[in-house]
Scaffold this active site. Structure first.
Site, PDB file in Angstrom:
ATOM      1  N   ASP A  15       0.823  -1.207   0.000  1.00  0.00           N
ATOM      2  CA  ASP A  15       0.000   0.000   0.000  1.00  0.00           C
ATOM      3  C   ASP A  15       0.858   1.258   0.000  1.00  0.00           C
ATOM      4  O   ASP A  15       1.975   1.254   0.516  1.00  0.00           O
ATOM      5  CB  ASP A  15      -0.926  -0.040   1.242  1.00  0.00           C
ATOM      6  CG  ASP A  15      -2.130   0.866   1.085  1.00  0.00           C
ATOM      7  OD1 ASP A  15      -2.360   1.401  -0.015  1.00  0.00           O
ATOM      8  OD2 ASP A  15      -2.854   1.054   2.092  1.00  0.00           O
ATOM      9  N   ASN A  63     -11.023  -2.522  -5.419  1.00  0.00           N
ATOM     10  CA  ASN A  63     -10.233  -1.578  -6.225  1.00  0.00           C
ATOM     11  C   ASN A  63     -10.871  -1.260  -7.583  1.00  0.00           C
ATOM     12  O   ASN A  63     -10.490  -0.301  -8.241  1.00  0.00           O
ATOM     13  CB  ASN A  63      -8.788  -2.077  -6.424  1.00  0.00           C
ATOM     14  CG  ASN A  63      -7.946  -2.013  -5.163  1.00  0.00           C
ATOM     15  OD1 ASN A  63      -7.047  -2.831  -4.958  1.00  0.00           O
ATOM     16  ND2 ASN A  63      -8.197  -1.031  -4.300  1.00  0.00           N
TER      17      ASN A  63
HETATM   18  C1  IPE Z   1      -5.539  -2.726  -0.166  1.00  0.00           C
HETATM   19  O1  IPE Z   1      -5.169  -1.392  -0.339  1.00  0.00           O
HETATM   20  C2  IPE Z   1      -5.558  -3.442  -1.474  1.00  0.00           C
HETATM   21  C3  IPE Z   1      -4.252  -3.700  -2.096  1.00  0.00           C
HETATM   22  C4  IPE Z   1      -3.098  -3.403  -1.593  1.00  0.00           C
HETATM   23  C5  IPE Z   1      -4.304  -4.367  -3.367  1.00  0.00           C
HETATM   24  P1  IPE Z   1      -6.252  -0.240  -0.520  1.00  0.00           P
HETATM   25  O2  IPE Z   1      -5.496   1.023  -0.670  1.00  0.00           O
HETATM   26  O3  IPE Z   1      -7.204  -0.581  -1.593  1.00  0.00           O
HETATM   27  O4  IPE Z   1      -7.025  -0.296   0.876  1.00  0.00           O
HETATM   28  P2  IPE Z   1      -7.871   0.789   1.659  1.00  0.00           P
HETATM   29  O5  IPE Z   1      -8.874   1.337   0.695  1.00  0.00           O
HETATM   30  O6  IPE Z   1      -6.923   1.848   2.108  1.00  0.00           O
HETATM   31  O7  IPE Z   1      -8.461   0.062   2.812  1.00  0.00           O
HETATM   32  C1  IPE Z   2      -1.523   0.187  -3.355  1.00  0.00           C
HETATM   33  O1  IPE Z   2      -1.313   1.545  -3.398  1.00  0.00           O
HETATM   34  C2  IPE Z   2      -1.787  -0.402  -4.723  1.00  0.00           C
HETATM   35  C3  IPE Z   2      -3.160  -0.867  -4.923  1.00  0.00           C
HETATM   36  C4  IPE Z   2      -4.117  -0.847  -4.034  1.00  0.00           C
HETATM   37  C5  IPE Z   2      -3.470  -1.398  -6.240  1.00  0.00           C
HETATM   38  P1  IPE Z   2      -2.509   2.581  -3.423  1.00  0.00           P
HETATM   39  O2  IPE Z   2      -2.865   2.847  -4.846  1.00  0.00           O
HETATM   40  O3  IPE Z   2      -3.631   2.128  -2.572  1.00  0.00           O
HETATM   41  O4  IPE Z   2      -1.827   3.862  -2.811  1.00  0.00           O
HETATM   42  P2  IPE Z   2      -2.456   4.906  -1.783  1.00  0.00           P
HETATM   43  O5  IPE Z   2      -2.974   4.120  -0.624  1.00  0.00           O
HETATM   44  O6  IPE Z   2      -3.546   5.622  -2.509  1.00  0.00           O
HETATM   45  O7  IPE Z   2      -1.318   5.787  -1.414  1.00  0.00           O
HETATM   46 MG    MG Z   3      -4.089   2.386  -0.620  1.00  0.00          MG
END
Ligand code: IPE
Ligand code: IPE
Ligand code: MG
Length: 235
Positions: A15, A63
């Site tokens: 993340d 997502n």
């Molecule tokens: C969790 O991260 C999903 C992945 C890393 C693929 P998100 O960024 O989607 O989670 P939330 O929305 O902060 O809970």
């Molecule tokens: C994790 O990084 C990747 C996926 C969930 C696909 P994020 O895209 O959630 O990054 P933040 O949380 O917005 O910084």
């Molecule tokens: Mg995220």
């Protein structure tokens, strides 16, 4: 000789890619590109440390609610990474598995996944599991549906216990994660392996995923080595 207190299965909720990009004055997708460098570094380091299973949460069921451009960018990146990293898998004897609801993926991506999975099937140094279009609730529901179908067909009976239910999960055959790492400072499970993490050790770090490399991974393993796992028992 195998190292002491090395987890058999490490899982990572990768993340913070979007925040990393913002910090660097770039579009979110650049964070995802940079994140693939961390994936490679962590795979190689996991092999080096003798970890047998590394699972990475790459795309959750939730997502899909992101802007279309980001979703398609992530899917394109997945396809390109599978093609580009094939040599890394072979060089390190890594077996690739992709787990999640594949029905939601493009035919091209499914074809590529099947191809890389079959070409790496006999690699036995480490299994890399990409959790794609995955969610813990999806997994439990699909397991219940498969069990109900088997029951209807007379392929199983009404007696169901934890072990038998485990056999219906998408992760069957893979030991439950010993260590779950989540980067970027969030301290939640975000519908990840809800069943499988029953006794997993959690490690949270503020480091954003694109900055999570060998040194950070080593720190997580060091923390894990000091944990006392009791599984409800006393010691
Ligand atoms: C969790 O991260 C999903 C992945 C890393 C693929 P998100 O960024 O989607 O989670 P939330 O929305 O902060 O809970
Ligand atoms: C994790 O990084 C990747 C996926 C969930 C696909 P994020 O895209 O959630 O990054 P933040 O949380 O917005 O910084
Ligand atoms: Mg995220």
């Amino acid at each position: 000789m195998a190292e002491k207190n090395i987890p058999t299965h490490v899982s990572i909720i990768m993340d913070g890619n979007g925040r990393w990009a913002k910090l660097h004055g770039k579009e979110r997708i650049y964070g995802h590109y940079e994140g693939t460098e961390s994936v490679r570094a962590c795979c190689e380091y996991a092999v080096e440390r003798g970890i047998k299973y590394l699972s990475l949460f790459a795309f959750s069921t939730e997502n899909w609610s992101r802007p279309d451009a980001e979703v398609s960018g992530l899917m394109d990146l997945m396809l390109r990474s599978l093609i580009d990293e094939f040599d890394t898998f072979q060089r390190n004897h890594i077996r690739l598995r992709v787990i999640g609801d594949k029905s939601g993926l493009s035919a091209k991506l499914i074809h590529c996944i099947n191809d890389v999975e079959s070409k790496t099937a006999s690699n036995d140094q480490m299994t890399l599991i990409i959790m794609l279009n995955y969610s813990g609730k999806w997994d439990i529901v699909q397991a219940a549906q498969h069990y109900a179908a088997d029951l209807k067909e007379g392929l199983t009976d009404i007696s169901l216990d934890f072990n038998r239910f485990d056999g219906y999960l998408s992760t069957t055959g893979i030991p439950d994660p010993d260590l779950l790492i989540r980067t970027s400072g969030e301290q939640r499970i975000s519908n990840y392996m809800l069943w499988q993490c029953a006794y997993t050790e959690f490690y949270f770090t503020d480091v954003l995923w694109p900055d999570f490399r060998k040194e950070q991974f080593a720190k997580a393993l060091e923390a894990y080595a000091c944990r006392d796992r009791r599984y409800g028992n006393v010691k």
